[in-house]
Design a protein around this motif. Sequence first.
Motif, PDB file in Angstrom:
ATOM      1  N   HIS A 121      56.603  91.307  22.766  1.00  0.00           N
ATOM      2  CA  HIS A 121      56.864  90.805  24.124  1.00  0.00           C
ATOM      3  C   HIS A 121      57.714  89.543  24.072  1.00  0.00           C
ATOM      4  CE1 HIS A 121      54.591  93.696  26.338  1.00  0.00           C
ATOM      5  NE2 HIS A 121      53.415  93.343  25.845  1.00  0.00           N
ATOM      6  N   GLN A 122      57.411  88.651  23.125  1.00  0.00           N
ATOM      7  CA  GLN A 122      58.182  87.422  22.997  1.00  0.00           C
ATOM      8  C   GLN A 122      59.636  87.721  22.649  1.00  0.00           C
ATOM      9  OE1 GLN A 122      55.618  85.272  20.131  1.00  0.00           O
ATOM     10  NE2 GLN A 122      55.379  83.701  21.705  1.00  0.00           N
ATOM     11  N   ARG A 123      59.845  88.596  21.663  1.00  0.00           N
ATOM     12  CA  ARG A 123      61.215  88.945  21.268  1.00  0.00           C
ATOM     13  C   ARG A 123      62.003  89.558  22.418  1.00  0.00           C
ATOM     14  NH1 ARG A 123      58.631  90.382  16.304  1.00  0.00           N
ATOM     15  NH2 ARG A 123      58.319  92.515  17.059  1.00  0.00           N
ATOM     16  N   THR A 124      61.342  90.440  23.161  1.00  0.00           N
ATOM     17  CA  THR A 124      62.005  91.097  24.290  1.00  0.00           C
ATOM     18  C   THR A 124      62.435  90.094  25.345  1.00  0.00           C
ATOM     19  OG1 THR A 124      60.713  93.124  23.929  1.00  0.00           O
ATOM     20  CG2 THR A 124      61.733  92.842  26.090  1.00  0.00           C
ATOM     21  N   ASP A 125      61.524  89.177  25.698  1.00  0.00           N
ATOM     22  CA  ASP A 125      61.845  88.170  26.719  1.00  0.00           C
ATOM     23  C   ASP A 125      62.965  87.248  26.251  1.00  0.00           C
ATOM     24  OD1 ASP A 125      59.926  89.228  28.349  1.00  0.00           O
ATOM     25  OD2 ASP A 125      58.415  87.682  27.982  1.00  0.00           O
ATOM     26  N   ILE A 126      62.922  86.843  24.993  1.00  0.00           N
ATOM     27  CA  ILE A 126      63.949  85.938  24.458  1.00  0.00           C
ATOM     28  C   ILE A 126      65.325  86.604  24.488  1.00  0.00           C
ATOM     29  CG2 ILE A 126      64.757  84.749  22.384  1.00  0.00           C
ATOM     30  CD1 ILE A 126      61.724  84.417  21.652  1.00  0.00           C
ATOM     31  N   GLU A 127      65.377  87.846  24.026  1.00  0.00           N
ATOM     32  CA  GLU A 127      66.655  88.564  24.005  1.00  0.00           C
ATOM     33  C   GLU A 127      67.182  88.800  25.418  1.00  0.00           C
ATOM     34  OE1 GLU A 127      65.823  92.072  21.802  1.00  0.00           O
ATOM     35  OE2 GLU A 127      65.606  91.023  19.872  1.00  0.00           O
TER      36      GLU A 127
ATOM     37  N   TRP B 284      56.866  81.415  30.074  1.00  0.00           N
ATOM     38  CA  TRP B 284      57.207  82.784  29.683  1.00  0.00           C
ATOM     39  C   TRP B 284      57.428  83.709  30.879  1.00  0.00           C
ATOM     40  CZ3 TRP B 284      58.770  83.992  24.939  1.00  0.00           C
ATOM     41  CH2 TRP B 284      58.458  83.093  23.900  1.00  0.00           C
ATOM     42  N   ASN B 285      57.860  83.136  31.976  1.00  0.00           N
ATOM     43  CA  ASN B 285      58.174  83.933  33.168  1.00  0.00           C
ATOM     44  C   ASN B 285      59.692  84.136  33.211  1.00  0.00           C
ATOM     45  OD1 ASN B 285      58.652  84.961  35.748  1.00  0.00           O
ATOM     46  ND2 ASN B 285      56.938  83.820  36.639  1.00  0.00           N
ATOM     47  N   ALA B 286      60.148  85.243  32.611  1.00  0.00           N
ATOM     48  CA  ALA B 286      61.584  85.498  32.484  1.00  0.00           C
ATOM     49  C   ALA B 286      62.273  85.582  33.847  1.00  0.00           C
ATOM     50  CB  ALA B 286      61.823  86.774  31.687  1.00  0.00           C
ATOM     51  N   SER B 287      61.605  86.187  34.813  1.00  0.00           N
ATOM     52  CA  SER B 287      62.196  86.321  36.148  1.00  0.00           C
ATOM     53  C   SER B 287      62.439  84.964  36.787  1.00  0.00           C
ATOM     54  CB  SER B 287      61.276  87.162  37.041  1.00  0.00           C
ATOM     55  OG  SER B 287      61.129  88.468  36.528  1.00  0.00           O
ATOM     56  N   LYS B 288      61.473  84.047  36.611  1.00  0.00           N
ATOM     57  CA  LYS B 288      61.624  82.717  37.200  1.00  0.00           C
ATOM     58  C   LYS B 288      62.738  81.952  36.500  1.00  0.00           C
ATOM     59  CE  LYS B 288      59.030  78.711  38.773  1.00  0.00           C
ATOM     60  NZ  LYS B 288      57.702  78.057  38.870  1.00  0.00           N
ATOM     61  N   VAL B 289      62.861  82.133  35.189  1.00  0.00           N
ATOM     62  CA  VAL B 289      63.943  81.483  34.451  1.00  0.00           C
ATOM     63  C   VAL B 289      65.291  81.897  35.028  1.00  0.00           C
ATOM     64  CG1 VAL B 289      65.154  81.416  32.242  1.00  0.00           C
ATOM     65  CG2 VAL B 289      62.669  81.221  32.294  1.00  0.00           C
TER      66      VAL B 289
ATOM     67  N   GLU C  16      48.579  81.453  26.382  1.00  0.00           N
ATOM     68  CA  GLU C  16      47.985  80.254  26.973  1.00  0.00           C
ATOM     69  C   GLU C  16      48.871  79.596  28.025  1.00  0.00           C
ATOM     70  OE1 GLU C  16      47.185  78.092  23.424  1.00  0.00           O
ATOM     71  OE2 GLU C  16      45.661  79.550  22.773  1.00  0.00           O
ATOM     72  N   SER C  17      50.156  79.957  28.067  1.00  0.00           N
ATOM     73  CA  SER C  17      51.055  79.405  29.086  1.00  0.00           C
ATOM     74  C   SER C  17      51.441  80.446  30.127  1.00  0.00           C
ATOM     75  CB  SER C  17      52.328  78.858  28.423  1.00  0.00           C
ATOM     76  OG  SER C  17      52.032  77.854  27.498  1.00  0.00           O
ATOM     77  N   SER C  18      50.698  81.533  30.173  1.00  0.00           N
ATOM     78  CA  SER C  18      51.090  82.643  31.047  1.00  0.00           C
ATOM     79  C   SER C  18      50.556  82.501  32.464  1.00  0.00           C
ATOM     80  CB  SER C  18      50.593  83.971  30.459  1.00  0.00           C
ATOM     81  OG  SER C  18      49.171  84.029  30.482  1.00  0.00           O
ATOM     82  N   GLY C  19      49.941  81.360  32.770  1.00  0.00           N
ATOM     83  CA  GLY C  19      49.385  81.186  34.110  1.00  0.00           C
ATOM     84  C   GLY C  19      48.208  82.111  34.377  1.00  0.00           C
ATOM     85  N   LYS C  20      47.390  82.338  33.336  1.00  0.00           N
ATOM     86  CA  LYS C  20      46.186  83.175  33.406  1.00  0.00           C
ATOM     87  C   LYS C  20      46.480  84.641  33.675  1.00  0.00           C
ATOM     88  CE  LYS C  20      43.071  79.429  34.709  1.00  0.00           C
ATOM     89  NZ  LYS C  20      42.033  78.955  35.637  1.00  0.00           N
ATOM     90  N   LYS C  21      47.732  85.032  33.492  1.00  0.00           N
ATOM     91  CA  LYS C  21      48.036  86.458  33.595  1.00  0.00           C
ATOM     92  C   LYS C  21      47.486  87.194  32.380  1.00  0.00           C
ATOM     93  CE  LYS C  21      51.913  89.716  33.978  1.00  0.00           C
ATOM     94  NZ  LYS C  21      51.591  90.495  32.787  1.00  0.00           N
ATOM     95  N   ILE C  22      47.489  86.495  31.247  1.00  0.00           N
ATOM     96  CA  ILE C  22      46.956  87.040  30.003  1.00  0.00           C
ATOM     97  C   ILE C  22      45.915  86.058  29.479  1.00  0.00           C
ATOM     98  CG2 ILE C  22      47.538  87.894  27.700  1.00  0.00           C
ATOM     99  CD1 ILE C  22      50.405  88.210  28.637  1.00  0.00           C
ATOM    100  N   LYS C  23      44.834  86.583  28.921  1.00  0.00           N
ATOM    101  CA  LYS C  23      43.788  85.731  28.365  1.00  0.00           C
ATOM    102  C   LYS C  23      43.389  86.245  26.984  1.00  0.00           C
ATOM    103  CE  LYS C  23      41.566  84.508  32.777  1.00  0.00           C
ATOM    104  NZ  LYS C  23      40.304  84.577  33.550  1.00  0.00           N
ATOM    105  N   TRP C  24      42.940  85.302  26.153  1.00  0.00           N
ATOM    106  CA  TRP C  24      42.372  85.691  24.868  1.00  0.00           C
ATOM    107  C   TRP C  24      40.980  86.250  25.078  1.00  0.00           C
ATOM    108  CZ3 TRP C  24      45.801  85.984  21.258  1.00  0.00           C
ATOM    109  CH2 TRP C  24      46.836  85.054  21.154  1.00  0.00           C
ATOM    110  N   CYS C  25      40.608  87.187  24.242  1.00  0.00           N
ATOM    111  CA  CYS C  25      39.210  87.638  24.237  1.00  0.00           C
ATOM    112  C   CYS C  25      38.353  86.450  23.820  1.00  0.00           C
ATOM    113  CB  CYS C  25      39.029  88.798  23.258  1.00  0.00           C
ATOM    114  SG  CYS C  25      37.300  89.236  22.952  1.00  0.00           S
ATOM    115  N   PRO C  26      37.262  86.145  24.551  1.00  0.00           N
ATOM    116  CA  PRO C  26      36.457  84.960  24.237  1.00  0.00           C
ATOM    117  C   PRO C  26      35.541  85.108  23.029  1.00  0.00           C
ATOM    118  CG  PRO C  26      35.533  86.135  26.121  1.00  0.00           C
ATOM    119  CD  PRO C  26      36.823  86.833  25.786  1.00  0.00           C
ATOM    120  N   SER C  27      35.494  86.292  22.410  1.00  0.00           N
ATOM    121  CA  SER C  27      34.631  86.481  21.250  1.00  0.00           C
ATOM    122  C   SER C  27      35.119  85.634  20.088  1.00  0.00           C
ATOM    123  CB  SER C  27      34.601  87.958  20.848  1.00  0.00           C
ATOM    124  OG  SER C  27      33.763  88.151  19.711  1.00  0.00           O
ATOM    125  N   PRO C  28      34.241  84.879  19.432  1.00  0.00           N
ATOM    126  CA  PRO C  28      34.657  84.011  18.317  1.00  0.00           C
ATOM    127  C   PRO C  28      35.390  84.803  17.232  1.00  0.00           C
ATOM    128  CG  PRO C  28      32.392  83.541  18.954  1.00  0.00           C
ATOM    129  CD  PRO C  28      32.789  84.772  19.702  1.00  0.00           C
ATOM    130  N   GLY C  29      36.556  84.312  16.845  1.00  0.00           N
ATOM    131  CA  GLY C  29      37.313  84.941  15.775  1.00  0.00           C
ATOM    132  C   GLY C  29      38.204  86.085  16.198  1.00  0.00           C
TER     133      GLY C  29
END
Length: 498
Positions: A54-60, A82-87, A201-214
């Motif tokens: 996803h990062q590579r796609t947005d950057i390109e 990481w909001n390509a449309s807003k950029v 972590e900068s996606s504006g809560k659109k994406i979240k990490w799973c809270p399970s440790p590790g």
Amino acid sequence: MDYSDDDVMLDIESGEDNLYSDDVDPGFAEEDNDNDSASQLSYVILKEEDIHEHQRTDIEQVSTLLSISQAEAIVLLLHYQWNASKVEDEWFTDEERVRKTVGIVKEPVVDLNQMNIICGICFESYFQKDIATVSCGHPYCMTCWNGYITAKITGGPGCLMVTCPEPSCSAVVGQDMIDKLISNEEYKEKYYRYFFRSYVESSGKKIKWCPSPGCEYAVDFGRGSENYDVSCLCSNDFCWNCSEDAHRPVDCDTVAKWIFKNNDESENTTWILANTKPCPKCKRHIEKNQGCSHMTCSAPCRFQFCWICLRAYPCPEDCNKFKGDDEAENKREMAKTALRRYMHYYERWVSNQSSRLTAKRDLEKLQSVQLKQLSDKHSTPEAQLQFIVDAWLQIIECRRVLKWTFAYGYYLPQHEHAKKQFFEYLQAEAQVGLERLHDCAEVEFKQFVSETEEPSKDFSDFRRKLTGLTIVTKTYFENLVKALENGLADVESTMRAK
């Protein structure tokens, strides 16, 4: 008790006293394919390679569309989370303003045509080949750059938006400079770890990490869904909205109150009020630990008093005479009742959580050891034994639901007697059915994997019974969840029909 998937409530007038008979027909409760959980998934689990892609796609995309370098595209994407449309929208609206805000300088502000250049940090003279600059042109030697950026990386994720060391300059240090100047692999790896995690972590809560440790998986949650339950690939089930353990049919606010209550020291205060009395002289709370009513305060006051009437010992003869309402005693009795009520729900909440964790361990043992034993003993391919795994998965899910029904019941308004009665009926039926399924999967199953014990019934009968109980229990609990999430709204009409 028979009902279809379309029924939100259960017909308490059916006259069926035993919901789960020993001989259950698997066709008794048909599953609605439209309600299959897989077809309703409103989220996507992202592995590490997915996030990198996803990062590579947005950057390109940004680099190509804006005709800028990939390093500059990264700066823009980090700034706009990481909001390509807003950029793209912001850039084409006012490129100069965006450049100034983000720190992408179009032309250098310092001329470096001279032979010897003074580093702006150590003030030593260097040849031009030993000097590095960002877009602004402020010169610094490689050693000072390395120390400056390394310190920023040590400081945390802020290193992703490092600016020129010149205090008055806002020119940003691009990722190309990081690659050029940082030779220490440990620091470089740390920087790229921050960069990788920034997508989530900068996606504006659109994406979240799973809270399970590790756990390193992230979850991209679709909008418009009212079901916030997420099942991660690490086997952790959690609520997308509040990140607590998955808690349907209880809403997030109720869960927050319940967890706070379980951790709140006010419960200790309630216990003290319910089980102790204050010394009449020094007011220190005392717990009665012997049968005699003659109390001696353990505090320095050593005051002797009667536990019953709280007067100096020996107390007057009217100690046992009724004197009308006593406000303090009424409060104490109310506190005792409140404490007993809380403990009733809390103990059952904990018990089902404990049973759920045990069931998870039993499932792991089944999958790692027992399925192979059973397959060998009964000459049955392991693929045909999936019905046992399905039963345990259903048990684990139902324990989770049943656990949270006790938090639901605790906060159900006590004055709504009809709803309370109906809720307790549904909960009791769910408990009975789940225990029947759990017993079958746990106790009856043992005879089929035991090397010494001959099975008391045919394996095909066991398969039929366990499969049927799994289907019936699944259907009942799905309807229970719907009913509770609906706030038992149909209880009025149900009770009128009665």
